[in-house]
Design an enzyme around this catalytic site. Sequence first.
Site, mmCIF file in Angstrom:
data_model
loop_
_atom_site.group_PDB
_atom_site.id
_atom_site.type_symbol
_atom_site.label_atom_id
_atom_site.label_comp_id
_atom_site.label_asym_id
_atom_site.label_seq_id
_atom_site.Cartn_x
_atom_site.Cartn_y
_atom_site.Cartn_z
ATOM 1 N N LYS A 1 37.422 41.579 38.011
ATOM 2 C CA LYS A 1 38.186 41.071 36.866
ATOM 3 C C LYS A 1 37.351 41.240 35.601
ATOM 4 C CE LYS A 1 38.236 37.809 39.617
ATOM 5 N NZ LYS A 1 37.910 36.485 40.048
ATOM 6 N N ARG B 1 30.880 27.792 50.671
ATOM 7 C CA ARG B 1 31.257 26.459 50.214
ATOM 8 C C ARG B 1 32.316 25.843 51.116
ATOM 9 N NH1 ARG B 1 32.592 28.747 44.444
ATOM 10 N NH2 ARG B 1 33.563 30.135 45.937
ATOM 11 N N SER C 1 32.543 29.280 39.436
ATOM 12 C CA SER C 1 32.523 29.760 38.049
ATOM 13 C C SER C 1 33.924 29.759 37.463
ATOM 14 C CB SER C 1 31.955 31.178 37.993
ATOM 15 O OG SER C 1 30.620 31.179 38.415
#
Length: 165
Positions: A42, A90, A128
Site C-alpha cells: 500500500k 500478535r 501501525s
Amino acid sequence: MTRIAVYPGSFDPVTKGHADLIRRSLAFSDRVVVAVAVNVTKQPLFTLEERVALIRETVSLPGVEVRSFDGLLVDFARQVGATMLIRGLRAVSDFEYEFQMALMNRTLAPGIETVFLVPAFDLTYLSSSLVREVARFGGDVSALVHPAVQRALTAKFTTHSGSKA
Ligand code: PNS
C-alpha cells in the site's frame, strides 16, 4: 560466531510493539538489523527516509542497526549475514500470512530460520494501521508510539488536511 537477526517490516510508523520485539530479539542475537521495506504494497503514510529516522529515534540501542531494503527479504538477510528473521505474532489473525511467508522464505533460503516472537501483553493488539487511523482522527496515541512518532503523525495529518482532523 556473531548471531545476526533481521527484523523486517513496513514500520509505517514504528510502534512500541515493534520496539518491544527489537529489545526481545537482543536476548538471543548479537546484532539486530531492522530492515525497512522500500516496496510496501500500500502507499505508505511515511516516506522510507521518515520510517527509518523514526525507528532510529524510537530504538537507540547498541547492537541495533536500521537499514532499508528493496527486493527479496532473504537476499537482504544473506547480504548482512543473518541466520534469523524475526516476526511478531500478535493474534490468530496474523498466523496464516506469517506461516506462508515463513515457509516461502525457508524455501528460498533454507539456512535462514524465521523466529516468531510474542509481544508484551499490553501491546498485543497494537498495529501501525490502527495507530495511523487513531492519529488521523485526532486520537491520543502517546501510549502506543515514541513521542517523536507522535509528533510526526501530528505534523503529517496537519500538513495533509490543512487542519487537524
Ligand atoms: O510490516 P509488514 O508490512 O507485515 O512487512 C512485510 C514484509 C516487508 C516483511 C514482506 O512484505 C517482505 O518480506 N517483503 C519483501 C519482499 C519479499 O521478500 N517477499 C517474499 C516474502 S514471502
